[in-house]
Each structure stands twice: as structure tokens, then as C-alpha cells.
Design a protein around this motif. Structure first.
Motif, mmCIF file in Angstrom:
data_model
loop_
_atom_site.group_PDB
_atom_site.id
_atom_site.type_symbol
_atom_site.label_atom_id
_atom_site.label_comp_id
_atom_site.label_asym_id
_atom_site.label_seq_id
_atom_site.Cartn_x
_atom_site.Cartn_y
_atom_site.Cartn_z
ATOM 1 N N ILE A 1 -7.933 7.814 -2.132
ATOM 2 C CA ILE A 1 -7.524 7.179 -0.865
ATOM 3 C C ILE A 1 -6.639 5.974 -1.185
ATOM 4 O O ILE A 1 -5.521 5.835 -0.677
ATOM 5 C CB ILE A 1 -8.760 6.730 -0.050
ATOM 6 C CG1 ILE A 1 -9.581 7.938 0.383
ATOM 7 C CG2 ILE A 1 -8.332 5.892 1.161
ATOM 8 C CD1 ILE A 1 -10.908 7.590 1.052
ATOM 9 N N PHE A 2 -7.149 5.122 -2.044
ATOM 10 C CA PHE A 2 -6.485 3.852 -2.359
ATOM 11 C C PHE A 2 -5.065 4.072 -2.893
ATOM 12 O O PHE A 2 -4.116 3.426 -2.458
ATOM 13 C CB PHE A 2 -7.346 3.123 -3.401
ATOM 14 C CG PHE A 2 -6.922 1.730 -3.720
ATOM 15 C CD1 PHE A 2 -7.347 0.665 -2.944
ATOM 16 C CD2 PHE A 2 -6.117 1.459 -4.828
ATOM 17 C CE1 PHE A 2 -6.978 -0.640 -3.253
ATOM 18 C CE2 PHE A 2 -5.742 0.166 -5.135
ATOM 19 C CZ PHE A 2 -6.175 -0.886 -4.352
ATOM 20 N N HIS A 3 -4.934 5.020 -3.856
ATOM 21 C CA HIS A 3 -3.636 5.177 -4.527
ATOM 22 C C HIS A 3 -2.765 6.272 -3.930
ATOM 23 O O HIS A 3 -1.559 6.274 -4.145
ATOM 24 C CB HIS A 3 -3.857 5.490 -6.014
ATOM 25 C CG HIS A 3 -4.398 4.333 -6.801
ATOM 26 N ND1 HIS A 3 -3.660 3.202 -7.073
ATOM 27 C CD2 HIS A 3 -5.616 4.121 -7.363
ATOM 28 C CE1 HIS A 3 -4.393 2.355 -7.775
ATOM 29 N NE2 HIS A 3 -5.590 2.879 -7.953
ATOM 30 N N CYS A 4 -3.358 7.246 -3.227
ATOM 31 C CA CYS A 4 -2.565 8.436 -2.850
ATOM 32 C C CYS A 4 -2.189 8.518 -1.376
ATOM 33 O O CYS A 4 -1.245 9.241 -1.047
ATOM 34 C CB CYS A 4 -3.303 9.711 -3.256
ATOM 35 S SG CYS A 4 -3.652 9.820 -5.019
ATOM 36 N N VAL A 5 -2.890 7.855 -0.462
ATOM 37 C CA VAL A 5 -2.500 7.981 0.962
ATOM 38 C C VAL A 5 -2.314 6.646 1.687
ATOM 39 O O VAL A 5 -1.751 6.625 2.782
ATOM 40 C CB VAL A 5 -3.499 8.840 1.796
ATOM 41 C CG1 VAL A 5 -3.578 10.264 1.285
ATOM 42 C CG2 VAL A 5 -4.887 8.203 1.850
ATOM 43 N N SER A 6 -2.779 5.536 1.097
ATOM 44 C CA SER A 6 -2.750 4.287 1.878
ATOM 45 C C SER A 6 -1.349 3.661 1.872
ATOM 46 O O SER A 6 -0.577 3.838 0.938
ATOM 47 C CB SER A 6 -3.772 3.298 1.337
ATOM 48 O OG SER A 6 -3.377 2.866 0.062
ATOM 49 N N ASP A 7 -1.063 2.929 2.954
ATOM 50 C CA ASP A 7 0.225 2.230 3.056
ATOM 51 C C ASP A 7 0.095 0.792 2.597
ATOM 52 O O ASP A 7 1.053 0.167 2.186
ATOM 53 C CB ASP A 7 0.699 2.235 4.517
ATOM 54 C CG ASP A 7 0.910 3.652 4.978
ATOM 55 O OD1 ASP A 7 1.952 4.221 4.653
ATOM 56 O OD2 ASP A 7 -0.006 4.217 5.624
ATOM 57 N N MET A 8 -1.105 0.266 2.755
ATOM 58 C CA MET A 8 -1.326 -1.111 2.349
ATOM 59 C C MET A 8 -2.751 -1.228 1.856
ATOM 60 O O MET A 8 -3.654 -0.639 2.435
ATOM 61 C CB MET A 8 -1.093 -2.020 3.561
ATOM 62 C CG MET A 8 -0.973 -3.465 3.222
ATOM 63 S SD MET A 8 -2.608 -4.182 3.240
ATOM 64 C CE MET A 8 -2.418 -5.538 2.129
ATOM 65 N N ARG A 9 -2.922 -1.960 0.753
ATOM 66 C CA ARG A 9 -4.240 -2.081 0.128
ATOM 67 C C ARG A 9 -4.552 -3.561 -0.039
ATOM 68 O O ARG A 9 -3.641 -4.354 -0.249
ATOM 69 C CB ARG A 9 -4.200 -1.449 -1.280
ATOM 70 C CG ARG A 9 -3.853 -0.004 -1.276
ATOM 71 C CD ARG A 9 -3.237 0.464 -2.592
ATOM 72 N NE ARG A 9 -1.791 0.203 -2.630
ATOM 73 C CZ ARG A 9 -0.877 0.981 -2.062
ATOM 74 N NH1 ARG A 9 -1.238 2.081 -1.454
ATOM 75 N NH2 ARG A 9 0.407 0.675 -2.100
ATOM 76 N N GLY A 10 -5.831 -3.907 0.016
ATOM 77 C CA GLY A 10 -6.122 -5.308 -0.237
ATOM 78 C C GLY A 10 -7.542 -5.693 0.087
ATOM 79 O O GLY A 10 -8.407 -4.851 0.353
ATOM 80 N N ASP A 11 -7.771 -7.012 0.065
ATOM 81 C CA ASP A 11 -9.081 -7.549 0.440
ATOM 82 C C ASP A 11 -9.126 -7.718 1.962
ATOM 83 O O ASP A 11 -8.146 -7.413 2.666
ATOM 84 C CB ASP A 11 -9.384 -8.849 -0.313
ATOM 85 C CG ASP A 11 -8.414 -9.986 0.028
ATOM 86 O OD1 ASP A 11 -7.465 -9.774 0.806
ATOM 87 O OD2 ASP A 11 -8.614 -11.101 -0.494
#
Ligand code: 13P
Ligand code: SF4
Length: 334
Positions: free
Chosen positions: A60-70
């Protein structure tokens, strides 16, 4: 955009590349590739963005998300996005915060059982009772809380800005104590850093409360030279054993800047998996605990959310202005 225009997807090689160092291609193809491609198509069709917390699994984190974070970065991103639909790959309180910042947009939570032990530990009525017992003392509430609790709050905070929020409120209100809820350990850790007196609430994160100082000392003996990073939701005795304490984004920044040979992240399991994909030269020692709420969010759940446009987060109109104000005051503190 034209709902029926064919969506051009990146190649499978390109989609797999971000997780190539942590999972076998065969496994990725069999378990994840079809859902990843379906989600990327649906995102374009729906004009949707996926915001993913750092505790989401790597596919999820690396393959479909547009923005990642806390939590702080996700709240800021929710405030700024121009997409019509926000899918929160995280837990309920994060989706509620995104909705507060965008009451007119559709915010989807892919599994409505994705709660949080901290958010569940306190009600709006509890906060009203605390305020009545301590009149005039400002209420600082961790974003890991319901919209109803936020509506009783003066200023929200996250683990990424708790110290700054507490110091700013103490200075601007001219007070030397605050009500800091619902995470007792976060409040005690901030008190240790700032010396500002805290009226606390006995809420705990079910993931971080399990770590012990003995465990950390044992890992240090087993892995000489390991750098220990602890989340501030851990008990203060655990934070005292760490080389660094900060939010999940703070931990990521620390690893990016210092590039330790061996690191022990005293936090949720996926954090190490996600950082291992980004920093293959660092060996991650893993005494992690899983968050059952974060793990409710899966690729099939995200795909289903975008296909059916459920479950859309709703917040009672009466709560929105006050709850939103407490989040906005936090975001204004830089
Ligand atoms: P941060 O990512 O804001 O550090 O929060 C951790 C957490 O437990 C969120 O559920
Ligand atoms: Fe809540 Fe802890 Fe899970 Fe974060 S890790 S969602 S604070 S239970």
C-alpha cells in the motif's frame, strides 16, 4: 476527466520497483499486482488520492499511495489536496481529520473497524468533566481522538509537533500547566522535555505500551552498536533507553540523515518494512508490535472502497466548526 478514457498504467516492472528489495517478484505478482492496477485505474476515474500512514504495509505504502507520512503530514496534505475523493489508508481518526479539513469532499475509510485504542479511551463528556475540574487550563488533545473530543479541545497536536504546541500554548496563554489528553505517555514524555506540568488522562496506545526498557537493553546486548529510535507513545522508561524519540516521520528523517548501520525502531512493524525498502543499507532489528487497526486496511479493502465509494466518513454538522478550529490552530503552529 473523462470517466471512460482508458487509463495508461506504468509497467509492472515500474510498479514492482519500489518494493523489489523487500519482496519476491513472484509473490508480489500473485498477491498484489492485480489489485494495485485496479486501484490505480479507479483513482484516476474517481479523481481520488490515497493518503497512507507510515504504518501501512509496503504494497500500500509504496505501490498505490499518493502521499505518505505521519499524522501531521497527512493532516496537512488533507488540507491542501485538490482531489475530489480522499481515501485514508490509515485509521478512523485520520479519516475524520481529513473530513474536518474538507467537509465538502468525500473521504473514504476502507474498513470502518480501523479504530485506535487512544481515540477509544476518552469521550467528549470526559473532557467536559476535566475542564470543569480545571477551569481556565488549556486543553491540548492528541489527534488520535474523535471529532467530538476535538470539538471540546483548544488545540490539537500530533507526536510530530507536541512539544512545539505545548510550548506555544503555555507561552501564549501565560500558563505553566496544560490538560494534555488522551495519551498519558506522550504527555509525560513532553513534560520531561519541557518541564511544563501536565494534567493527563490514562489512555495508551495498545502497540507502544507493550515495549519495556528490559527488552530494549536486551536488544542492545544482542546487537552492539544498534541505534534505538522510540515513538513518544512509548512509556517514558522506554524513551529513556532510546537514542532518539520522535514521530514516525521524525524516525524516517533520522534514518535518512544518519544512515545507521543497524536501527531498532520501537514502534509498529510496517515502519521497519517501509524504511527497509527505502534504505537497504540499514539493517532493521525488529522487536515490533502490530497495530490491528492499521492492518484492517488492505489492497482489496482499498479497491472495494473506490469501487463502491464506501465507507464515506460523516461528521455531525454541529461538531465541525469547533473540531476543525482545534486542528487548524495546530496547523498554524509551525
Ligand atoms: P505518527 O505517525 O504521527 O507519529 O503517529 C503514530 C501513530 O500511532 C498513529 O496512529
Ligand atoms: Fe492507535 Fe496505536 Fe494503532 Fe496508532 S498504533 S492507530 S495510536 S492503536
Amino acid at each position: 476527466m473523462d470517466r471512460f478514457a482508458p487509463v495508461e498504467l506504468p509497467s509492472r516492472d515500474a510498479l514492482y520497483a519500489p518494493v523489489a528489495s523487500i519482496m519476491a517478484r513472484e509473490d508480489w505478482e500473485e498477491r498484489f499486482a492485480a489489485d494495485i492496477e485496479a486501484i490505480l485505474r479507479l483513482k484516476c476515474e474517481r479523481n481520488a488520492v490515497i493518503l497512507a500512514h507510515n504504518y501501512q504495509t509496503p504494497e500500500i505504502f509504496h505501490c498505490v499511495s499518493d502521499m505518505r507520512g505521519d499524522s501531521l503530514a497527512l493532516a496537512r496534505e488533507a488540507q491542501d489536496t485538490e482531489a475530489s475523493v480522499i481515501v485514508m489508508a490509515g485509521v478512523e481518526f485520520m479519516a475524520e481529520t481529513a473530513k474536518l479539513m474538507n467537509p465538502g469532499k468525500t473521504v473514504l475509510i476502507p474498513d470502518d473497524r480501523a479504530g485506535c485504542s487512544l481515540a477509544d479511551s476518552i469521550t467528549a463528556e470526559n473532557v467536559r468533566a476535566l475542564k470543569a475540574a480545571h477551569p481556565g487550563v488549556p486543553v491540548i488533545t492528541y489527534v488520535n481522538s474523535s471529532a467530538a473530543v476535538k470539538a471540546e479541545t483548544d488545540v490539537c497536536c500530533t507526536s510530530g509537533n507536541a512539544r512545539k504546541v505545548v510550548e506555544t500554548v503555555a507561552r501564549e496563554w501565560g500558563v505553566d500547566r496544560v490538560i494534555m489528553i488522551p495519551d498519558e505517555f506522550l504527555a509525560r514524555n513532553v513534560r520531561n522535555e519541557t518541564g511544563i506540568e501536565m494534567i493527563t488522562w490514562p489512555g495508551h496506545c495498545e502497540v507502544h505500551e507493550k515495549f519495556t526498557p528490559q527488552e530494549i537493553r536486551q536488544y542492545r546486548r544482542m546487537h552492539p552498536g544498534v541505534v534505538v529510535l522510540a515513538h513518544p507513545e512509548c512509556p517514558p522508561e522506554v524513551v529513556a533507553e532510546a537514542d532518539y524519540s520522535g514521530s514516525t516521520a521524525g524516525m524516517m528523517q533520522f534514518v535518512a540523515e544518519k544512515r545507521p548501520g543497524k536501527a531498532l525502531l520501537v514502534t509498529e512493524c510496517s515502519m521497519s518494512d517501509n524504511l527497509a525498502a527505502l534504505f537497504p543499507a540499514t539493517q532493521f532489528v525488529r522487536p515490533c508490535n502490530l497495530c490491528p487497526h492499521m492492518k484492517r486496511i488492505t489492497l482489496p479493502a482499498i479497491r472495494n472502497a473506490l469501487e463502491t465509494m464506501t465507507r464515506a466518513v460523516e461528521i455531525p454538522d454541529a461538531l465541525i466548526p469547533a473540531a476543525r478550529r482545534s486542528v487548524e490552530r495546530m496547523l498554524d503552529i509551525r
